[in-house]
Design a protein around this motif. Structure first.
Motif, PDB file in Angstrom:
ATOM      1  N   PRO A   1       0.794  -1.234   0.000  1.00 38.95           N
ATOM      2  CA  PRO A   1       0.000   0.000   0.000  1.00 38.95           C
ATOM      3  C   PRO A   1       0.825   1.283   0.000  1.00 38.95           C
ATOM      4  N   GLY A   2       2.157   1.166  -0.010  1.00 33.27           N
ATOM      5  CA  GLY A   2       3.026   2.314   0.244  1.00 33.27           C
ATOM      6  C   GLY A   2       2.838   3.501  -0.677  1.00 33.27           C
ATOM      7  N   VAL A   3       2.796   3.259  -1.985  1.00 34.01           N
ATOM      8  CA  VAL A   3       2.641   4.371  -2.931  1.00 34.01           C
ATOM      9  C   VAL A   3       1.287   5.036  -2.756  1.00 34.01           C
ATOM     10  N   VAL A   4       0.249   4.232  -2.581  1.00 37.87           N
ATOM     11  CA  VAL A   4      -1.094   4.788  -2.396  1.00 37.87           C
ATOM     12  C   VAL A   4      -1.150   5.663  -1.141  1.00 37.87           C
ATOM     13  N   ILE A   5      -0.560   5.193  -0.056  1.00 33.69           N
ATOM     14  CA  ILE A   5      -0.520   5.984   1.178  1.00 33.69           C
ATOM     15  C   ILE A   5       0.221   7.294   0.945  1.00 33.69           C
ATOM     16  N   ALA A   6       1.355   7.227   0.265  1.00 32.75           N
ATOM     17  CA  ALA A   6       2.151   8.427   0.006  1.00 32.75           C
ATOM     18  C   ALA A   6       1.382   9.454  -0.811  1.00 32.75           C
ATOM     19  N   VAL A   7       0.584   8.982  -1.763  1.00 33.17           N
ATOM     20  CA  VAL A   7      -0.208   9.885  -2.597  1.00 33.17           C
ATOM     21  C   VAL A   7      -1.315  10.543  -1.786  1.00 33.17           C
ATOM     22  N   VAL A   8      -2.044   9.734  -1.031  1.00 40.78           N
ATOM     23  CA  VAL A   8      -3.220  10.235  -0.305  1.00 40.78           C
ATOM     24  C   VAL A   8      -2.822  11.034   0.933  1.00 40.78           C
ATOM     25  N   ARG A   9      -1.671  10.709   1.526  1.00 39.52           N
ATOM     26  CA  ARG A   9      -1.230  11.376   2.757  1.00 39.52           C
ATOM     27  C   ARG A   9       0.134  12.039   2.547  1.00 39.52           C
ATOM     28  N   PRO A  10       0.181  13.175   1.855  1.00 32.94           N
ATOM     29  CA  PRO A  10       1.460  13.844   1.621  1.00 32.94           C
ATOM     30  C   PRO A  10       2.117  14.352   2.898  1.00 32.94           C
ATOM     31  N   ASP A  11       1.367  14.395   3.994  1.00 30.29           N
ATOM     32  CA  ASP A  11       1.932  14.811   5.289  1.00 30.29           C
ATOM     33  C   ASP A  11       2.775  13.711   5.930  1.00 30.29           C
ATOM     34  N   VAL A  12       2.670  12.495   5.437  1.00 32.65           N
ATOM     35  CA  VAL A  12       3.363  11.346   6.026  1.00 32.65           C
ATOM     36  C   VAL A  12       4.641  11.049   5.246  1.00 32.65           C
ATOM     37  N   LYS A  13       5.748  10.866   5.951  1.00 31.42           N
ATOM     38  CA  LYS A  13       7.001  10.447   5.329  1.00 31.42           C
ATOM     39  C   LYS A  13       6.950   8.941   5.145  1.00 31.42           C
ATOM     40  N   VAL A  14       7.021   8.482   3.902  1.00 27.61           N
ATOM     41  CA  VAL A  14       6.851   7.068   3.588  1.00 27.61           C
ATOM     42  C   VAL A  14       8.161   6.478   3.072  1.00 27.61           C
ATOM     43  N   PHE A  15       8.597   5.409   3.728  1.00 30.11           N
ATOM     44  CA  PHE A  15       9.774   4.666   3.291  1.00 30.11           C
ATOM     45  C   PHE A  15       9.301   3.372   2.646  1.00 30.11           C
ATOM     46  N   LEU A  16       9.662   3.168   1.383  1.00 30.99           N
ATOM     47  CA  LEU A  16       9.308   1.958   0.662  1.00 30.99           C
ATOM     48  C   LEU A  16      10.494   1.000   0.732  1.00 30.99           C
ATOM     49  N   ILE A  17      10.303  -0.125   1.411  1.00 30.87           N
ATOM     50  CA  ILE A  17      11.386  -1.085   1.630  1.00 30.87           C
ATOM     51  C   ILE A  17      11.179  -2.284   0.705  1.00 30.87           C
ATOM     52  N   GLU A  18      12.153  -2.535  -0.141  1.00 31.01           N
ATOM     53  CA  GLU A  18      12.025  -3.612  -1.133  1.00 31.01           C
ATOM     54  C   GLU A  18      13.397  -4.228  -1.398  1.00 31.01           C
ATOM     55  N   THR A  19      13.420  -5.551  -1.579  1.00 25.96           N
ATOM     56  CA  THR A  19      14.689  -6.248  -1.769  1.00 25.96           C
ATOM     57  C   THR A  19      15.041  -6.460  -3.237  1.00 25.96           C
ATOM     58  N   MET A  20      14.035  -6.637  -4.101  1.00 28.90           N
ATOM     59  CA  MET A  20      14.309  -6.978  -5.503  1.00 28.90           C
ATOM     60  C   MET A  20      14.643  -5.742  -6.322  1.00 28.90           C
ATOM     61  N   GLU A  21      15.739  -5.810  -7.049  1.00 27.62           N
ATOM     62  CA  GLU A  21      16.246  -4.655  -7.790  1.00 27.62           C
ATOM     63  C   GLU A  21      15.234  -4.138  -8.802  1.00 27.62           C
ATOM     64  N   ARG A  22      14.596  -5.025  -9.535  1.00 29.78           N
ATOM     65  CA  ARG A  22      13.656  -4.558 -10.564  1.00 29.78           C
ATOM     66  C   ARG A  22      12.447  -3.852  -9.939  1.00 29.78           C
TER      67      ARG A  22
END
Length: 218
Positions: free
Chosen positions: A85-106
């Motif tokens: 849900p990270g990108v959606v949260i970041a879009v809807v809540r610009p007041d929140v600092k969102v860190f997207l944690i992902e292991t796969m390079e692609r």
């Protein structure tokens, strides 16, 4: 899923989005959906069957997390993948600092591309395993969707959650069972209480469930 012409069916967005979220936020959600439509399958992020339920199963289903995140908070999304849900949260809540944690390079490359295309100034992408961030990174909230059962998810996420913060996990009908099976982990990782919220999802016929695990203050 394809239509009679052999074309992949893509679910239309619900009406009234601009009124619900504001024109700027809604335009970014629409653009995110278009990016997924154009490139999601090519990049191996979303299967063809999922495009037929892109909105109600993925984009809109990510929204309920926003209801439980306080103003100006920080949040880590573990296993961000295609951005739910990270990108959606970041879009809807610009007041929140969102860190997207992902292991796969692609997938990391995709998330960087999306953050640039949507001009998400509140997003930072961490190319790492959650386990490797223990002792180096914490936020007020940690979230995860379709990553693992709670007994496996807790050791990955609670160490990244600040004292007094919460894990917010999107779960289904087995939420109670997952909590019961995770009792040893709840105790080990200092969970103060666990709760389950049944949430109506705007624009969808079906709701979803959010599990909140609140960490002790000390």
């Amino acid at each position: 899923m394809t239509n009679q012409n052999g074309e992949i069916e893509v679910q239309d967005p619900p009406a009234g989005g601009a009124e619900k979220f504001g024109a700027d936020v809604w335009s970014k959600l629409l653009k995110f959906a278009k990016l997924l439509e154009d490139e999601g399958q090519l990049r191996g992020l979303v299967g063809p069957r999922e495009m037929a339920r892109l909105w109600d199963r993925h984009i809109l289903n990510s929204l309920p997390i926003c209801e439980y995140v306080s103003q100006g908070a920080s949040l880590s999304d573990v296993g961000s993948g295609a951005g739910f849900p990270g990108v959606v949260i970041a879009v809807v809540r610009p007041d929140v600092k969102v860190f997207l944690i992902e292991t796969m390079e692609r997938r990391v490359e995709w998330l960087r591309y999306v953050a640039e295309q949507l001009d998400l100034a509140n997003v930072e992408i961490l190319h790492a395993r959650a386990e490797d961030l223990v002792g180096k990174h914490t936020t007020d909230y940690v979230t995860a969707r379709a990553v693992a059962a709670l007994k496996k998810l807790i050791p990955w996420t609670l160490p990244l959650t600040k004292l007094g913060g919460s894990l917010l996990a999107l779960k289904g009908g087995k939420a109670e069972q997952e909590i019961d099976e995770a009792v040893p982990q709840l105790k080990k990782y200092k969970v103060k209480w666990a709760d389950i919220y049944d949430v109506d999802v705007w624009g969808c016929d079906e709701g979803t469930r959010v599990v909140e695990l609140r960490k002790h203050d000390a």
